[in-house]
Design a protein around this motif. Sequence first.
Motif, mmCIF file in Angstrom:
data_model
loop_
_atom_site.group_PDB
_atom_site.id
_atom_site.type_symbol
_atom_site.label_atom_id
_atom_site.label_comp_id
_atom_site.label_asym_id
_atom_site.label_seq_id
_atom_site.Cartn_x
_atom_site.Cartn_y
_atom_site.Cartn_z
ATOM 1 N N PHE A 184 -7.025 5.144 -2.317
ATOM 2 C CA PHE A 184 -8.231 4.710 -3.015
ATOM 3 C C PHE A 184 -8.557 3.239 -2.767
ATOM 4 O O PHE A 184 -9.371 2.657 -3.478
ATOM 5 C CB PHE A 184 -8.067 4.969 -4.517
ATOM 6 C CG PHE A 184 -7.791 6.415 -4.844
ATOM 7 C CD1 PHE A 184 -8.822 7.324 -4.984
ATOM 8 C CD2 PHE A 184 -6.492 6.876 -4.965
ATOM 9 C CE1 PHE A 184 -8.568 8.654 -5.266
ATOM 10 C CE2 PHE A 184 -6.232 8.206 -5.244
ATOM 11 C CZ PHE A 184 -7.267 9.100 -5.395
ATOM 12 N N GLN A 185 -7.882 2.634 -1.776
ATOM 13 C CA GLN A 185 -8.121 1.232 -1.459
ATOM 14 C C GLN A 185 -9.241 1.100 -0.429
ATOM 15 O O GLN A 185 -9.210 1.741 0.617
ATOM 16 C CB GLN A 185 -6.842 0.573 -0.929
ATOM 17 C CG GLN A 185 -5.663 0.646 -1.879
ATOM 18 C CD GLN A 185 -5.959 0.020 -3.222
ATOM 19 O OE1 GLN A 185 -6.423 -1.116 -3.305
ATOM 20 N NE2 GLN A 185 -5.693 0.769 -4.292
ATOM 21 N N LYS A 186 -10.228 0.273 -0.731
ATOM 22 C CA LYS A 186 -11.328 0.058 0.204
ATOM 23 C C LYS A 186 -10.958 -0.940 1.299
ATOM 24 O O LYS A 186 -11.458 -0.861 2.416
ATOM 25 C CB LYS A 186 -12.564 -0.416 -0.555
ATOM 26 C CG LYS A 186 -13.116 0.642 -1.512
ATOM 27 C CD LYS A 186 -14.360 0.148 -2.230
ATOM 28 C CE LYS A 186 -14.905 1.236 -3.172
ATOM 29 N NZ LYS A 186 -16.104 0.772 -3.914
ATOM 30 N N LYS A 187 -10.067 -1.883 0.967
ATOM 31 C CA LYS A 187 -9.618 -2.860 1.946
ATOM 32 C C LYS A 187 -8.416 -2.316 2.709
ATOM 33 O O LYS A 187 -7.436 -1.880 2.111
ATOM 34 C CB LYS A 187 -9.246 -4.178 1.258
ATOM 35 C CG LYS A 187 -10.430 -4.893 0.604
ATOM 36 C CD LYS A 187 -9.996 -6.213 -0.015
ATOM 37 C CE LYS A 187 -11.174 -6.945 -0.640
ATOM 38 N NZ LYS A 187 -10.756 -8.223 -1.281
ATOM 39 N N LYS A 188 -8.522 -2.350 4.044
ATOM 40 C CA LYS A 188 -7.448 -1.817 4.878
ATOM 41 C C LYS A 188 -6.121 -2.532 4.625
ATOM 42 O O LYS A 188 -5.053 -1.926 4.649
ATOM 43 C CB LYS A 188 -7.826 -1.946 6.360
ATOM 44 C CG LYS A 188 -8.929 -0.995 6.800
ATOM 45 C CD LYS A 188 -8.441 0.462 6.762
ATOM 46 C CE LYS A 188 -9.499 1.414 7.288
ATOM 47 N NZ LYS A 188 -9.070 2.832 7.175
ATOM 48 N N GLY A 189 -6.185 -3.845 4.386
ATOM 49 C CA GLY A 189 -4.970 -4.614 4.153
ATOM 50 C C GLY A 189 -4.203 -4.108 2.943
ATOM 51 O O GLY A 189 -2.979 -3.941 2.994
ATOM 52 N N ASN A 190 -4.944 -3.853 1.858
ATOM 53 C CA ASN A 190 -4.307 -3.330 0.639
ATOM 54 C C ASN A 190 -3.730 -1.930 0.869
ATOM 55 O O ASN A 190 -2.656 -1.589 0.372
ATOM 56 C CB ASN A 190 -5.310 -3.285 -0.507
ATOM 57 C CG ASN A 190 -5.724 -4.668 -0.972
ATOM 58 O OD1 ASN A 190 -5.053 -5.647 -0.669
ATOM 59 N ND2 ASN A 190 -6.832 -4.755 -1.696
ATOM 60 N N GLN A 191 -4.470 -1.131 1.632
ATOM 61 C CA GLN A 191 -4.008 0.227 1.911
ATOM 62 C C GLN A 191 -2.705 0.215 2.693
ATOM 63 O O GLN A 191 -1.744 0.923 2.347
ATOM 64 C CB GLN A 191 -5.076 0.986 2.706
ATOM 65 C CG GLN A 191 -4.736 2.458 2.926
ATOM 66 C CD GLN A 191 -5.824 3.181 3.704
ATOM 67 O OE1 GLN A 191 -6.453 2.611 4.593
ATOM 68 N NE2 GLN A 191 -6.051 4.441 3.379
ATOM 69 N N TYR A 192 -2.637 -0.612 3.741
ATOM 70 C CA TYR A 192 -1.426 -0.688 4.559
ATOM 71 C C TYR A 192 -0.255 -1.261 3.773
ATOM 72 O O TYR A 192 0.901 -0.848 3.960
ATOM 73 C CB TYR A 192 -1.683 -1.513 5.820
ATOM 74 C CG TYR A 192 -2.644 -0.850 6.790
ATOM 75 C CD1 TYR A 192 -2.628 0.527 6.994
ATOM 76 C CD2 TYR A 192 -3.581 -1.597 7.509
ATOM 77 C CE1 TYR A 192 -3.504 1.141 7.869
ATOM 78 C CE2 TYR A 192 -4.463 -0.995 8.388
ATOM 79 C CZ TYR A 192 -4.417 0.378 8.561
ATOM 80 O OH TYR A 192 -5.289 0.996 9.433
ATOM 81 N N LEU A 193 -0.549 -2.208 2.892
ATOM 82 C CA LEU A 193 0.510 -2.796 2.061
ATOM 83 C C LEU A 193 1.133 -1.733 1.160
ATOM 84 O O LEU A 193 2.372 -1.614 1.063
ATOM 85 C CB LEU A 193 -0.052 -3.941 1.220
ATOM 86 C CG LEU A 193 0.925 -4.569 0.197
ATOM 87 C CD1 LEU A 193 2.117 -5.188 0.925
ATOM 88 C CD2 LEU A 193 0.210 -5.613 -0.663
ATOM 89 N N LEU A 194 0.273 -0.953 0.495
ATOM 90 C CA LEU A 194 0.784 0.084 -0.396
ATOM 91 C C LEU A 194 1.535 1.173 0.377
ATOM 92 O O LEU A 194 2.570 1.680 -0.092
ATOM 93 C CB LEU A 194 -0.375 0.713 -1.184
ATOM 94 C CG LEU A 194 -0.959 -0.173 -2.295
ATOM 95 C CD1 LEU A 194 -2.244 0.436 -2.845
ATOM 96 C CD2 LEU A 194 0.052 -0.363 -3.417
ATOM 97 N N LEU A 195 1.035 1.530 1.564
ATOM 98 C CA LEU A 195 1.725 2.521 2.385
ATOM 99 C C LEU A 195 3.101 2.010 2.809
ATOM 100 O O LEU A 195 4.085 2.769 2.809
ATOM 101 C CB LEU A 195 0.896 2.854 3.628
ATOM 102 C CG LEU A 195 -0.244 3.853 3.444
ATOM 103 C CD1 LEU A 195 -1.069 3.977 4.715
ATOM 104 C CD2 LEU A 195 0.311 5.234 3.060
ATOM 105 N N THR A 196 3.179 0.751 3.160
ATOM 106 C CA THR A 196 4.460 0.156 3.549
ATOM 107 C C THR A 196 5.447 0.175 2.393
ATOM 108 O O THR A 196 6.619 0.534 2.565
ATOM 109 C CB THR A 196 4.251 -1.295 4.022
ATOM 110 O OG1 THR A 196 3.336 -1.311 5.123
ATOM 111 C CG2 THR A 196 5.577 -1.916 4.465
ATOM 112 N N ILE A 197 4.955 -0.179 1.196
ATOM 113 C CA ILE A 197 5.813 -0.153 0.003
ATOM 114 C C ILE A 197 6.314 1.270 -0.251
ATOM 115 O O ILE A 197 7.496 1.503 -0.541
ATOM 116 C CB ILE A 197 5.044 -0.677 -1.229
ATOM 117 C CG1 ILE A 197 4.758 -2.171 -1.079
ATOM 118 C CG2 ILE A 197 5.826 -0.415 -2.518
ATOM 119 C CD1 ILE A 197 3.833 -2.730 -2.142
ATOM 120 N N SER A 198 5.400 2.246 -0.114
ATOM 121 C CA SER A 198 5.760 3.642 -0.354
ATOM 122 C C SER A 198 6.819 4.121 0.631
ATOM 123 O O SER A 198 7.794 4.781 0.248
ATOM 124 C CB SER A 198 4.508 4.530 -0.257
ATOM 125 O OG SER A 198 4.817 5.871 -0.544
#
Length: 551
Positions: A334-348
């Motif tokens: 649900f992240q519109k910013k790619k940076g936030n999306q990749y950060l959360l995916l990395t954490i996961s």
Amino acid sequence: MTQTIQKTLRDSAAMRWTALLLLALAMFCSYIFMDILSPIKDLMLSERGWDSTAFGTMQGSETFLNVFVFFLIFAGIILDKMGVRFTAVLSGAVMLIGALMKWYAVTDSFVGSGLETWFTNNLNYIPGFEELGVSPFYRGMPASAKFAAVGFMIFGCGVEMAGITVSRGIVKWFKGREMALAMGSEMALARLGVATCMIFSPFFAKLGGAISVSRSVAFGVVLLMIALIMFIVYFFMDKKLDAQTGEAEEKDDPFKISDLGQILTSSGFWLVALLCVLYYSAIFPFQKYAVNMLQCNLTLTEPAADSFWAGSSVTIIQYIIMLVVAAAGFASNFQKKKGNQYLLLTISIIALVTYCYMGYMRQSAESIFAVFPLLAVLITPILGSYVDHKGKAASMLVLGSLLLIACHLTFAFVLPAFKGNAIGGVIVAYITILVLGASFSLVPASLWPSVPKLVEPKIIGSAYALIFWIQNIGLWLFPLLIGKVLDMTNPDIVNGLANKTITAEQAAVSYDYTAPLVMLACLGVAALILGLILKVVDKKKGIGLEEPNIK
């Protein structure tokens, strides 16, 4: 001009997703109770004397009343006539009543009670059902398993009623909006209940060093009390929505029995229903035996009693890490910013690797299988959003069937080859379990949102009820079949228990699961064939299963 338009709760993204959260949390709790005994099958044998046949018969009893007394059909009629909110609260209350009965059946208080004597002496022969070979009891079945089966039947009525109610509720709040995403998200959260059960059921059973299987069931009962509260809160939200919209569909256009003909004459409906029963029969019954299957196929060595990995605190830490995997992976969608999306995916991903490492160090089959829904939590919203905007629901069902076949055959033939290889076996198990969970996520994201395309809105509840009823035939039959096939293909264990040449603890982790797993893979093959037929029918009749929900 636009400022004068009256907005409803449904028009608010926050409110409709809050309604979804309430429904999903209730189903999360019910999923935990559904499999509360699955990770402690070995303890049920050693503590209560339940062999595989008794265990499988009790587990299959959950759907007995739904199938043979047609309760699910009545539940669909209740839903169509009384509406979502009434049926939601009713289902929560029925689940709780059945759960309390099952809990008492496995307590020490039941042992030596008048109820135990009665169940020992009765229900050994059920006229009609015995001749048809579908009796939920049998002569020699432990009394605790019989009474637990009765409670589980009642719980099963409630949980399946809740399932069709939640599906109808999501249609009510999300139709014309992100419906596949909502259904996929609800199932992703609900399936975290499977992981929660796998981790905490053994934790409570062994808490304090003294084994008590009733503590595990009591944990599930408390959660069902919370589920009932969630349904009550939803009741008031739904009531306010109807007050705003003036909707009263069950009164304006009442259900008629004759409306079932419209459902039953739809070839698309039958293909979807049969796909559902085949697919779910290869997953849910497997869940009830999966932990024991891993115990029998992996080389696991208990950590030293005084080590960190044997303590109770590691269970809590591992569960917190699991929640990080699920929350970060889910939120990344649900992240519109790619940076936030990749950060959360990395954490996961980092959290998932950490979780898997801890599961290996604990040498725990329960925590290894608990990864089952984690990849699904990550990709289900992606799949749901794809179906909403791009379509291809039927194609996803075909892909899911292929993955299902591959996973069960891997469990049957590849995993046993790694027995003795402590690291290799666990790696194969983790990868296969994650892929199986991912394949399972294809169903809610593609199948359930397709039902409104097959029938009129006023009979959606009955359509879901019929699908669930057909599905319940498989969910009743296959836990029973797996148990019987296990005993038939492992005569040495059965005879050893009878002759007392093998202990219950040794027997519980010595089964050969090849035959049941091949049987489940065959269900995947049948589902694949039906999925391909469904694609042809959809293209020929223009049902719209391959079309997006949002146009």
